[in-house]
Write a protein that holds these residues in place. Structure first.
Motif, PDB file in Angstrom:
ATOM      1  N   ARG A   1       0.838  -1.188   0.000  1.00  0.00           N
ATOM      2  CA  ARG A   1       0.000   0.000   0.000  1.00  0.00           C
ATOM      3  C   ARG A   1       0.885   1.254   0.000  1.00  0.00           C
ATOM      4  O   ARG A   1       2.003   1.222   0.514  1.00  0.00           O
ATOM      5  N   PRO A   2       0.377   2.349  -0.554  1.00  0.00           N
ATOM      6  CA  PRO A   2       1.192   3.569  -0.613  1.00  0.00           C
ATOM      7  C   PRO A   2       1.372   4.208   0.752  1.00  0.00           C
ATOM      8  O   PRO A   2       0.528   4.082   1.633  1.00  0.00           O
ATOM      9  N   TRP A   3       2.492   4.900   0.904  1.00  0.00           N
ATOM     10  CA  TRP A   3       2.784   5.699   2.080  1.00  0.00           C
ATOM     11  C   TRP A   3       2.736   7.174   1.669  1.00  0.00           C
ATOM     12  O   TRP A   3       2.981   7.512   0.516  1.00  0.00           O
ATOM     13  N   THR A   4       2.452   8.018   2.631  1.00  0.00           N
ATOM     14  CA  THR A   4       2.368   9.463   2.393  1.00  0.00           C
ATOM     15  C   THR A   4       3.517  10.167   3.099  1.00  0.00           C
ATOM     16  O   THR A   4       3.715   9.978   4.307  1.00  0.00           O
ATOM     17  N   VAL A   5       4.256  10.979   2.366  1.00  0.00           N
ATOM     18  CA  VAL A   5       5.367  11.725   2.960  1.00  0.00           C
ATOM     19  C   VAL A   5       4.815  12.889   3.772  1.00  0.00           C
ATOM     20  O   VAL A   5       4.012  13.684   3.277  1.00  0.00           O
ATOM     21  N   THR A   6       5.227  12.984   5.031  1.00  0.00           N
ATOM     22  CA  THR A   6       4.772  14.067   5.901  1.00  0.00           C
ATOM     23  C   THR A   6       5.873  15.070   6.216  1.00  0.00           C
ATOM     24  O   THR A   6       5.589  16.192   6.645  1.00  0.00           O
ATOM     25  N   ARG A   7       7.122  14.680   6.004  1.00  0.00           N
ATOM     26  CA  ARG A   7       8.226  15.619   6.218  1.00  0.00           C
ATOM     27  C   ARG A   7       9.418  15.169   5.397  1.00  0.00           C
ATOM     28  O   ARG A   7       9.696  13.986   5.280  1.00  0.00           O
ATOM     29  N   GLN A   8      10.147  16.140   4.837  1.00  0.00           N
ATOM     30  CA  GLN A   8      11.310  15.821   4.018  1.00  0.00           C
ATOM     31  C   GLN A   8      12.287  16.985   4.004  1.00  0.00           C
ATOM     32  O   GLN A   8      11.887  18.145   3.914  1.00  0.00           O
ATOM     33  N   ASP A   9      13.568  16.669   4.130  1.00  0.00           N
ATOM     34  CA  ASP A   9      14.607  17.659   3.873  1.00  0.00           C
ATOM     35  C   ASP A   9      15.743  16.946   3.142  1.00  0.00           C
ATOM     36  O   ASP A   9      15.552  15.855   2.610  1.00  0.00           O
TER      37      ASP A   9
END
Length: 336
Positions: A109-117
């Motif tokens: 199942r897909p995951w959702t990105v909530t934070r990225q740097d």
């Protein structure tokens, strides 16, 4: 015969809307992730050399990637049926190349990105139990949860953390882990601090527990063995070394990852070394032992508020609202 999936829950769906991979770089390290395809790693390179098996092209199935998360359990569920808390559920297959449910739901199942740097990514996945299409219809999993997965890339280290929170109203069993694939060369050796190995039956389910006699501690020549076995007594350290590449990677796994699966498919240019919390078919084995004796007789470890772990099977027991967490660190290095 294990139950087949209802039409509403296809296994291994072709994921074509995967968007562009996320790429993190720092110094000699590079990491590519594909959150929409099961929260997978596509590749992890160090000084331009693959540490994990590099993914070919743009995949549409998580199982051909470099690494995927194992949530809410690892490995197989016997007879395609889960027993827990005095109840029983038919569990749907999760892969078209396995007759039994395997490796949980998160990789499908897909995951959702909530934070990225530049060097860190945090992603999440929520699961709600679907209504059964018919009495005794198989569902993906009978317990709701919220999972997170974080990746922190350093010049000489990759740190991954996986969490699972019980979003339901009853206690639930759970498991955490990863399925990293590594390149397999003629001289590749795997070392790990483990005490026992489970010999499998013809369905790759544990049948007999034997002492390893230190064989894995001394280094397995994986070009010469055929394994798809779970080991227990895992002390949290392992390594994969490639003498002809002059390189190795050290693995550090922290509680509750007390089991290790080593997978060396014959004739394949890869192997897997999988730090996991639970043994194969752990939840059913825990339920069977619970039915045979009072729960007070079990050796349960308290890991966090509302989180306990059965030491024998590795089964995590999460109270409503409780969260379990696991961390795995990869440290590539040169061989001297």
């Amino acid at each position: 015969m294990p139950p087949r999936l209802p039409r509403a829950y296809p296994y291994n769906p072709a994921m074509t809307d995967t968007a562009a991979p996320l790429r993190l770089t720092t110094g000699p390290a590079m990491l590519e992730l594909l959150p929409a395809l099961g929260g997978t790693i596509l590749r992890y390179d160090w000084h331009g050399v693959p540490v994990l098996r590099p993914t070919e092209g743009m995949p549409t199935a998580a199982r051909v990637t470099a690494c995927y998360p194992l949530v809410p359990y690892s490995n197989r569920i016997a007879d395609g049926r889960l027993a827990f808390g005095g109840k029983s559920w038919p569990i749907a297959r999760t892969a078209d190349n396995h007759p039994l449910p395997i490796h949980g739901l998160a990789w499908q199942r897909p995951w959702t990105v909530t934070r990225q740097d530049a060097t860190h990514v945090l992603m999440e996945q929520r699961y709600e139990v679907p209504e059964a299409l018919a009495p005794e219809a198989a569902v993906p999993w009978p317990f709701p949860f919220h999972a997170t997965q974080s990746f922190e890339l350093g010049e000489d280290v990759l740190r991954m953390t996986l969490t699972l929170r019980n979003t339901g109203t009853t206690e639930q069993p759970a498991g955490l882990g990863w399925h990293p694939y590594f390149p397999r060369t003629p001289q590749t050796r795997v070392r790990a601090q483990v005490s026992h190995m489970w010999i499998n039956d013809d369905q790759s389910l544990p049948r007999e527990r034997i002492d390893t006699g230190g064989a894995v501690d001394d280094g397995l020549p994986v070009a010469q063995v055929d394994l798809d076995n779970v080991f227990d007594g895992f002390a949290g350290t392992a390594s994969v070394a490639w003498p002809e590449r002059g390189m190795a990677v050290d693995m550090e796994a922290h509680a509750p990852l007390g089991h290790l699966v080593i997978f060396t498919p014959p004739g394949k240019p890869h192997l897997a070394v999988e730090p996991v919390s639970n043994m194969t078919d752990a939840f059913n084995r825990y339920a069977l032992a619970t039915a045979a004796a009072h729960e007070q007789a079990h050796e349960l470890a308290d890991l966090a508020p509302g989180v306990r772990q059965d030491r024998a099977t590795g089964t995590l027991l999460l109270a409503p609202g409780a969260q379990a967490a696991a961390t795995l660190t990869l440290r590539p290095r040169r061989l001297r």
